[in-house]
Design an enzyme around this catalytic site. Structure first.
Site, PDB file in Angstrom:
ATOM      1  CD  GLU A  85       4.588  11.966   9.692  1.00  0.00           C
ATOM      2  OE1 GLU A  85       5.110  12.521  10.665  1.00  0.00           O
ATOM      3  OE2 GLU A  85       4.897  12.215   8.511  1.00  0.00           O
ATOM      4  CD  GLU A 117       2.739  14.671   5.604  1.00  0.00           C
ATOM      5  OE1 GLU A 117       3.891  15.068   5.856  1.00  0.00           O
ATOM      6  OE2 GLU A 117       1.866  14.498   6.466  1.00  0.00           O
TER       7      GLU A 117
END
Ligand SMILES: *[C@@H]1O[C@H](CO)[C@@H](O)[C@H](O)[C@H]1NC(C)=O
Ligand SMILES: *[C@@H]1O[C@H](CO)[C@@H](O)[C@H](O)[C@H]1NC(C)=O
Ligand SMILES: *[C@@H]1O[C@H](CO)[C@@H](O)[C@H](O)[C@H]1NC(C)=O
Ligand SMILES: *[C@@H]1O[C@H](CO)[C@@H](O)[C@H](O)[C@H]1NC(C)=O
Ligand SMILES: *[C@@H]1O[C@H](CO)[C@@H](O)[C@H](O)[C@H]1NC(C)=O
Length: 444
Positions: free
Chosen positions: A181, A250
Site C-alpha cells: 500500500e 484484500e
C-alpha cells in the site's frame, strides 16, 4: 553405457521431472494464467503467527472446504528478526512449514513479503532495531533502510527457493508481493518516494522467482510489478496498465475496533455482493482479508446485478423474469437458472458480546493484580527513569518492548491555595498520543 551416458540420462530425467512439476504462472489483461489456463482464483488470508502451527492444517482445510483456491499471508519481519541478524523461524514462526501445510492441502499460496506489512501488526512489521539505526529513514530512498530491506527480502526468497516452493520450481506460490500500500503514502516522499518504489521493483525482480510480483494499492506500479486493489469494493477499480488483470488482494471482511468505537460489522450479504460484482466486472483474483468461510460459485457465466440499495427489481433476461433483491447479484451458471443470489447467502453470523460473569457483577469484587514486564533492556533503552517535560515517542522510550509508559508528575500546592477547593484540570498538549480522554480531570 559409459559413465558419461549415465550422468547424461539422469540429468535429462531430473530436468524432465522438474519441468513436469513446475507451473507457468503468467497473466494477460484479463486474468492470471496458470499453465495456459485463464483462472479465477478465490483466496483468503491466514497469518501463520496469529495461530499455532498445530492449528494450521485445520484452518487451511476449512479454507479449502469453503471453496478457496489459495491462501495469502504476509511475512512479519520484526517477529523473524527481533535482533539484527538473529533469526527466529520456530513454532508459529515456521514460515516454510506453513507454506508446506498449504501445499499439502493442494492450495496455492500468495506470499506478501513486504517487508513493511501494516497488517494491524506492531509497527507494521518493522523491527525496532531498524528504527534505531543511525541515519535510517523508513520506506524511502535511504541506503541504510534499503540495504536492510533487501537483506531480509533476499533471506526470505532464498529460504523459499531452497525448499522449491515457488510455482516456477514446482511449488505452490503463484504470486509474491513487495512493499505494501505504498501508493497511499508515496506523495509526501516526493521524488525520493518514486525512486524508492522503482528500486523496490528492480530489487524484487532481480530475485528471479519465476512468478509475478504484485504491489497492492500502487497505481501504475513500475513494470513488471502488477498493481492490485485493497478495499471494501473493487468492482470499479481499473489497473492503470491495460495489460494488468484486475486483482483484489484484500477484501475487508471486517475491520478492527478502535478504542471506544462501535463494533464494526459487515454483513455477509454485502461482502457476497461485492465479490460477485467484482467478478462480474472482470476480476481474476480476490482475497478475503481475513478469511471466513462461505461457498461461492465462481465458474459462472451470467450475472444479473441490482445496484439499487433500496428497491428490489424484476429483471427480464433471455425471455425469463428474475427477481433480484436490492443491492444483490444473481449468478446464472448456464445463463438460465439462478444458482445463487448474494442477498440470500444465509450466512451464519456470530457477534461477540462481552458479559460480566458472576464474580464481576459487583465492581467491588474486582481485584487489581500486577504483572511485571521484562523491561531491563526496554525502559528508556536501558537507562531507567528519565525526567522530561513533554510527551515522548513511545518507541524511543520503551524500545518497542512494552505498550506502556508511565508518566508521573507532582505539583506542590500550599495549604491555603484556593485551588484546593476547586477542580484541577490537567491538559496534555499532544495530538500523537491517546490518553483516556483528551483531558484528564482530577478532583482534589
Ligand atoms: C508460459 O505461458 C505463457 C502464456 O500463457 C507463454 O507465452 C509462455 O511461452 C509459457 N512459458 C513456458 C516456459 O511454457
Ligand atoms: C545480510 O547482511 C549480512 C551482514 O550483516 C550479510 O552477511 C549477509 O550476506 C546479508 N544477506 C544477504 C542476503 O544479502
Ligand atoms: C468478500 O468476502 C466475503 C466473505 O468474508 C464474501 O462473502 C464476499 O463475497 C467477498 N467479496 C468479494 C468481492 O470478494
Ligand atoms: C475552602 O472552602 C472552605 C469552606 O468553604 C473555607 O473555609 C476555606 O478557607 C477554603 N480554603 C481555601 C484554601 O480557599
Ligand atoms: C501545544 O503545542 C503546540 C505545538 O508544540 C504549540 O504550538 C502550542 O503553543 C502548545 N499549546 C499550549 C497551550 O501549550
Amino acid at each position: 553405457m559409459n559413465r558419461f551416458n549415465i550422468l547424461f540420462s539422469s540429468l535429462i530425467f531430473s530436468f524432465a521431472l522438474f519441468l513436469s512439476n513446475a507451473l507457468n504462472v503468467t497473466h494477460d489483461s484479463r486474468s492470471i494464467i496458470i499453465d495456459g489456463n485463464h483462472r479465477i482464483i478465490l483466496s483468503g488470508s491466514i497469518h501463520y503467527l496469529r495461530s499455532t502451527a498445530q492449528m494450521w492444517p485445520d484452518l487451511i482445510r476449512k479454507a479449502k472446504e469453503g471453496g478457496l483456491d489459495a491462501v495469502e499471508t504476509y511475512v512479519f519481519w520484526n517477529a523473524h528478526e527481533p535482533t539484527r541478524r538473529q533469526y527466529d523461524f520456530s513454532g508459529n514462526l515456521d514460515l516454510i512449514r506453513f507454506l508446506k501445510t498449504i501445499q499439502d492441502q493442494g492450495l496455492y499460496a500468495i506470499l506478501r513479503i513486504g517487508p513493511y506489512t501494516c497488517a494491524e501488526w506492531n509497527y507494521g512489521g518493522f523491527p525496532v532495531w531498524l528504527h534505531n539505526m543511525p541515519g535510517v529513514s523508513l520506506r524511502t530512498k535511504n541506503d541504510v533502510f534499503m540495504n536492510e530491506m533487501k537483506n531480509f527480502t533476499t533471506l526470505i526468497v532464498d529460504m523459499v527457493k531452497k525448499e522449491k516452493l515457488f510455482a516456477s520450481q514446482g511449488g505452490n506460490i503463484i504470486l509474491a508481493q513487495v512493499e505494501n500500500e505504498y501508493g497511499n503514502v508515496m506523495d509526501p516522499y516526493g521524488d525520493d518516494g518514486k525512486s524508492y518504489i522503482n528500486w523496490c521493483a528492480q530489487m524484487a525482480n532481480s530475485l528471479d522467482i519465476g512468478v509475478p510480483w504484485i504491489m497492492c494499492q500502487q497505481a501504475a506500479a513500475p513494470k513488471p510489478m502488477l498493481e492490485t486493489c485493497n478495499g471494501w469494493y473493487c468492482d470499479e477499480y481499473k489497473p492503470k496498465d491495460p495489460n494488468t488483470p484486475k486483482m483484489w488482494t484484500e477484501n475487508w471482511t471486517g475491520w478492527f475496533k478502535s478504542w471506544g468505537g462501535a463494533d464494526p460489522l459487515r454483513t455477509a450479504e454485502d461482502l457476497s455482493y461485492s465479490v460477485a460484482r467484482f467478478f462480474q466486472k472482470g476480476g481474476t483474483l480476490q482475497n478475503y482479508y481475513m478469511v471466513t468461510i462461505y461457498q461461492t460459485k465462481e465458474k459462472s457465466s451470467c450475472f444479473l446485478s441490482n445496484t439499487n440499495t433500496k428497491t428490489d427489481a424484476n429483471v427480464d433476461f433471455g425471455g425469463i423474469s428474475y427477481f433480484v433483491p436490492a443491492w444483490s447479484i444473481s449468478i446464472l451458471p448456464d445463463c438460465r437458472e439462478e444458482a445463487y443470489n448474494t442477498a440470500k447467502v444465509s450466512a451464519q453470523t456470530s457477534l461477540m458480546v462481552k458479559k460480566l460473569n458472576k464474580a464481576e457483577d459487583e465492581p467491588s469484587s474486582l481485584k487489581w493484580t500486577w504483572r511485571p514486564e521484562l523491561i531491563e533492556s526496554a525502559s528508556v533503552q536501558g537507562r531507567g527513569d528519565v525526567s522530561i517535560n513533554k510527551i515522548v515517542d513511545q518507541k524511543d522510550m520503551a524500545n518497542d518492548a512494552s505498550d506502556y509508559l508511565w508518566y508521573m508528575t507532582s505539583i506542590d500546592v500550599a495549604k491555603d491555595d484556593p485551588m484546593l477547593n476547586g477542580t484541577v484540570t490537567l491538559r496534555v498538549n499532544d495530538t500523537g498520543h491517546v490518553l483516556n480522554g483528551q483531558n484528564m480531570v482530577t478532583t482534589m
